[in-house]
Design an enzyme around this catalytic site. Structure first.
Site, short mmCIF file in Angstrom:
data_model
loop_
_atom_site.label_atom_id
_atom_site.label_comp_id
_atom_site.label_asym_id
_atom_site.label_seq_id
_atom_site.Cartn_x
_atom_site.Cartn_y
_atom_site.Cartn_z
N ARG A 226 0.85 -1.19 0.00
CA ARG A 226 0.00 0.00 0.00
C ARG A 226 0.88 1.24 0.00
O ARG A 226 1.94 1.27 0.62
CB ARG A 226 -0.94 0.04 1.22
CG ARG A 226 -2.16 -0.88 1.11
CD ARG A 226 -3.13 -0.38 0.05
NE ARG A 226 -4.32 -1.23 -0.07
CZ ARG A 226 -4.45 -2.22 -0.94
NH1 ARG A 226 -3.44 -2.53 -1.73
NH2 ARG A 226 -5.57 -2.90 -1.01
N GLU A 255 3.35 12.23 -5.81
CA GLU A 255 4.66 12.37 -5.17
C GLU A 255 5.64 11.31 -5.67
O GLU A 255 6.82 11.61 -5.93
CB GLU A 255 4.53 12.27 -3.65
CG GLU A 255 3.86 13.47 -2.99
CD GLU A 255 3.80 13.31 -1.50
OE1 GLU A 255 4.44 14.12 -0.79
OE2 GLU A 255 3.13 12.39 -1.02
N HIS A 267 -0.29 -0.60 -10.32
CA HIS A 267 -1.12 -1.47 -9.47
C HIS A 267 -1.51 -2.76 -10.20
O HIS A 267 -2.68 -3.10 -10.36
CB HIS A 267 -2.39 -0.73 -9.02
CG HIS A 267 -3.01 -1.35 -7.82
ND1 HIS A 267 -4.21 -0.91 -7.28
CD2 HIS A 267 -2.63 -2.40 -7.03
CE1 HIS A 267 -4.53 -1.65 -6.23
NE2 HIS A 267 -3.59 -2.56 -6.06
#
Length: 382
Positions: A226, A255, A267
């Site tokens: 995560r 970021e 992902h």
């Protein structure tokens, strides 16, 4: 019963539900919900909703506390996507060891005398081998354990830490995996660190300036769990200073994309046909067994509890883990003149579950009596 789908769920999973269910995205007043990535925090839940099944391991898209208070059981599917994530983690280790992504992007810029330029410039992307390096595994559950075992076969030394390691997970670990006393020991000894823990208030930003300072110079970090586990600003500073030489993550953010040399995978960890099928099948079976039989397996908010049928009816009571609830439930059953043929109760933190097998179906008044007992959140008869 009605099952609402908030995401596309593999057909092989939906086939597990059969003709007893009305299933679809537009289903109203659902008894159960199946979800993958849809964010549910702002959703209103109807009084008929009994369970939510997440086709995956993480449940940060589901309001767990609100579900618990409403007597809604939340399931996940631990291990169903483990092999897919394991394989991507091995890929991530190799991407961290060898600057393959940087080399590919550079090669795309070449236009003339390509072969000559490749031989001349390839040294800028030279990496190191995994063999002989130390891999630190943070979290040794279904995924972390598999990665630890494979890394040993690649010739790596493996050190792991998991304060919540189950007996079953321990049995599956290769005996050569060295047990670390705490995460700090991994930070101090590992050349590579791979993260396999859930995102909680305790694990948020576990990789930060403070923990990075404890690590070896040149450490490489893999994060397929995560985004919240890592402070992106601190990783950026470590990459710029050379303290960290590789960061591979499956969770791109604004970021992360500014970190020089970071590899951001979109992902893909559980995005294989096999993983999606496995998660859908497991989620559907969990939902079906709970709705039809009251059995709970792989719930994140209520205790696992299974009991064979022995009576004419089964009373399922989800309640707060406070004194006197069970006494009042059995008193209501006795006042009805029913025999209790079997009963079991378990708790999980502040949440508890009691199942009572009785000799005949209780009246609506008896169920209403139980529903009004202090601490009872949801009661139903099967």
């Amino acid at each position: 019963m009605n099952i609402q789908l908030l995401n596309k769920i593999a057909k092989v999973g939906l086939a597990e539900l059969g003709a007893d269910y009305s299933v679809g995205e537009d289903v109203q007043n659902p008894d159960g919900i199946m979800v993958r990535s849809a964010v549910m925090h702002e959703m209103e839940f109807g009084s008929e909703l009994k369970a939510i099944a997440r086709a995956g391991a993480g449940v940060n898209n589901i309001p767990i506390d609100r579900c618990s208070d409403a007597g809604i059981v939340v399931f996940n599917t631990p291990g169903a996507n483990a092999n897919g994530v394991k394989e991507l983690a091995i890929c991530a280790l190799l991407l961290a060891a060898r600057n393959v992504v940087g080399g590919i992007e550079w090669a795309k810029t070449l236009t003339e005398d390509v072969a000559k330029q490749v031989e001349k410039g390839k040294s800028k992307f030279a990496g190191t081998e995994l063999m002989g390096k130390t891999l630190g595994v943070v979290g040794l559950g279904a995924i972390g354990g598999m990665i630890a075992n494979v890394a040993l076969e690649l010739g790596m030394k493996v050190i792991g830490c998991d304060p919540f390691l189950s007996v079953e997970a321990a049995w599956n670990l290769d005996h050569r995996v060295v047990r670390a006393a705490n995460y700090d020991e991994i930070f101090e000894k590992a050349d590579y660190i791979t993260l396999h823990v859930p995102a909680t208030k305790d694990t948020k930003n576990m990789i930060c300036a403070e923990s990075i300072a404890k690590m070896k110079d040149g450490v490489k970090i893999i994060n397929l769990s995560r985004a919240d586990l890592v402070c992106a600003a601190d990783v950026k500073a470590a990459m710029e200073s050379g303290k960290m030489t590789a960061y591979v993550t499956d969770f791109p953010t604004e970021e992360v994309l500014t970190i020089p040399g970071a590899v951001a995978i979109p992902h893909l960890g559980a995005s294989t046909e096999e993983s999606e099928d496995n998660c859908a099948v497991m989620a559907a079976r969990e939902l079906d067994d709970y709705l039809k039989n009251g059995n709970i397996k792989n719930s994140v908010n209520y205790p696992n509890l299974e009991m064979p049928h022995s009576g004419a009816a089964r009373i399922c009571v989800l309640h707060a883990n406070i004194p006197a609830v069970i006494t009042q439930v059995t008193a209501a059953v006795s006042a009805e003149g029913l025999n209790i043929e079997n009963m079991t109760n378990k708790s999980k933190g502040e949440n508890a579950y009691t199942m009572v097998e009785v000799s005949s179906k209780p009246s609506a008044d008896a169920i209403a009596h139980i529903a009004h007992v202090e601490g009872v959140r949801k009661v139903r008869v099967i």
